[in-house]
Design an enzyme around this catalytic site. Sequence first.
Site, PDB file in Angstrom:
ATOM      1  N   LYS A 206       0.836  -1.198   0.000  1.00  0.00           N
ATOM      2  CA  LYS A 206       0.000   0.000   0.000  1.00  0.00           C
ATOM      3  C   LYS A 206       0.876   1.256   0.000  1.00  0.00           C
ATOM      4  CE  LYS A 206      -3.587   2.209   2.774  1.00  0.00           C
ATOM      5  NZ  LYS A 206      -4.507   2.111   3.890  1.00  0.00           N
ATOM      6  N   GLU A 212      10.648  -4.460   4.644  1.00  0.00           N
ATOM      7  CA  GLU A 212      10.799  -5.856   4.211  1.00  0.00           C
ATOM      8  C   GLU A 212      10.476  -6.003   2.722  1.00  0.00           C
ATOM      9  OE1 GLU A 212       9.097  -4.722   6.818  1.00  0.00           O
ATOM     10  OE2 GLU A 212       8.906  -6.221   8.407  1.00  0.00           O
ATOM     11  N   GLY A 271      -4.808  -2.213   5.018  1.00  0.00           N
ATOM     12  CA  GLY A 271      -3.957  -3.323   4.560  1.00  0.00           C
ATOM     13  C   GLY A 271      -4.610  -4.679   4.773  1.00  0.00           C
ATOM     14  N   ARG A 272      -5.139  -4.917   5.968  1.00  0.00           N
ATOM     15  CA  ARG A 272      -5.706  -6.238   6.278  1.00  0.00           C
ATOM     16  C   ARG A 272      -7.055  -6.472   5.629  1.00  0.00           C
ATOM     17  NH1 ARG A 272      -4.756  -2.890  10.360  1.00  0.00           N
ATOM     18  NH2 ARG A 272      -6.437  -2.110  11.682  1.00  0.00           N
ATOM     19  N   GLU A 357      -4.756  -7.099  14.734  1.00  0.00           N
ATOM     20  CA  GLU A 357      -4.293  -5.765  14.343  1.00  0.00           C
ATOM     21  C   GLU A 357      -5.458  -4.770  14.415  1.00  0.00           C
ATOM     22  OE1 GLU A 357      -0.681  -4.826  11.546  1.00  0.00           O
ATOM     23  OE2 GLU A 357      -2.459  -4.737  10.288  1.00  0.00           O
ATOM     24  N   HIS A 388      -3.700 -33.637  16.867  1.00  0.00           N
ATOM     25  CA  HIS A 388      -2.540 -34.395  17.341  1.00  0.00           C
ATOM     26  C   HIS A 388      -1.474 -33.466  17.905  1.00  0.00           C
ATOM     27  CE1 HIS A 388      -4.297 -38.001  15.595  1.00  0.00           C
ATOM     28  NE2 HIS A 388      -4.721 -37.170  14.656  1.00  0.00           N
ATOM     29  N   LYS A 516       9.074  -0.587  14.270  1.00  0.00           N
ATOM     30  CA  LYS A 516       9.614  -0.280  12.929  1.00  0.00           C
ATOM     31  C   LYS A 516      10.691   0.803  13.031  1.00  0.00           C
ATOM     32  CE  LYS A 516       5.495  -1.058  10.052  1.00  0.00           C
ATOM     33  NZ  LYS A 516       4.478  -0.398   9.229  1.00  0.00           N
TER      34      LYS A 516
END
Length: 552
Positions: A206, A212, A271-272, A357, A388, A516
Amino acid sequence: MARLTDRKTWKDLKAHAALPQARDIVNLFASDPQRAERYCLEAAGLFLDYSKNPVSDETLQLLLALAMDAGVSEQMQAMFDGRRINITENRPVLHIALRNQSERPIHVDGRDVMPDVRAILQRLGEFSESVRNGKLRGATGKAFTDAVNIGIGGSDLGPLTVCSALRPLAHGGPRVHFVSNVDGAHLAATLADLDPETTLFIVSSKTFTTQETMTNARSAREWLLTNLSGAESQNSVVGQHFAAASTNLNETAGFGISPERVFGFWDWVGGRYSLWSAIGLPIALAVGFEQFERLLAGAHAMDEHFLNAPPESNMPLLLALIGIWHANFLDLPTHAVLPYAQDLSWFPMHLQQLDMESNGKRIDRAGGTVEYTTGPIIWGAPGTNGQHAFFQHLHQGTQVTPCDFIVAAKSEWDMAEHHEILLANCIAQSEALLRGRAKEEVLEELHARGIDGQEAQRLAAHRSFPGNRPSNTILMERLDAHSVGALVALYEHKVFAQGAIWNINSFDQWGVELGKGLAKEVLNDLRAGRASPDHDQSTVAMINRICAIRGK
Ligand code: F6P
């Protein structure tokens, strides 16, 4: 306005939760033979059974009164009307516009955003189909066999989750890969199997400034230029092998991506919540644009349901209220998401970002500190694997964890016998959580095996289960694009309704900013070979130790 915890509706729920029968689900079934029929509903192709929760008619009425008191309907209307409900960033919240398939205009500052949304969708459709049918080719004239999405957070998890969910439909287009982690292992391992001549990169960000993503994008560009040198000019190679989904058109141009390969979106897409926007390009590449449209249609069907269904039969609202009952009144701090579908294996992680978030907040909309629990810890893994691993804790641990089981009645894979076993396990687990296993029943079984007396008592304590552990089951006919769209939108609206009741802003994420900023300072120190004294003692020592190990 009175604080949430001072309101009558909140206090009524507190008093109701203190009643001895408040957690007794088994008894609720015993006293109502119609419970399973009454405590379920259908919407947008999804069926929700919420009968295995400790809620009675009275509990639901009290919860619905809380929702009304908190103004959930008004807040929902404000979102759909394009008002600036993201109050710390002064933005509307309009992911619903991205999948609006009605004729209804959606206005921001008096301007209908739908023509822009449709224009980008059309471009996405044209681009994805041209890549899929081989009309668009790389710098050496070869068709693209692979596409690599470079993004992180919402610019990764949303499309990754959907691409994985729709795996059986992924034919006729490039293989789609996802690189998110700045750990070079992620990019290097992905590139190791790829041919630069036939690889398309999509930089999904965005902001187009995320450390990253930009680090991975620069390394991918270098890999491409190194391995395609001599093909054509550098600009042309980048222009032909890179596309971008972003709101930052200046930065995409600076990176060398041609404007016709840049798919924009808007600051009112969080973003999400962005997989429905240009960030969904990898989905269209993997399964085709028609399937992407079906995904949008499924989400739109859930939007319409959320907007129009009455509160007592509103699926996202009921899920939100049951979650609030668990978190705020029964003090259950975590929530497990258990898709019985290997193809939904990324879904718990997508929901982690969506929910944690959005609602991992401690300040209310008026700027005060909240005095109640907000977003729960979301976790989970696909069944049957989880059985399991951590299901022991779900059945006999000291903390009770409400669970969402998610399953499709029919399989997309040609292995009918497997699917029956999968379904049986899903159903059995929610049944076991509900009914538990009485000590008497265990004793009887031990007696039948010839184990009596003290030894039987000792073993029975370990082998009995308390039961009365809550769960929802979400059932769909099949895991197709429409139902995946509806499922993701269901949780988006659940998270919205909870944030509305908790009176928090579900649409910012300031909590990720401090780390950040500090990472940039630490990076400078690592590059310089010694820690600046501005950090705390432990951090200084750790930076210096790492510099010493690395010989700096
Ligand atoms: O980590 C915070 C965050 O802003 C997420 O909300 C977002 O999805 C992610 O980073 C990636 O951001 P961008 O799409 O701008 O690269």
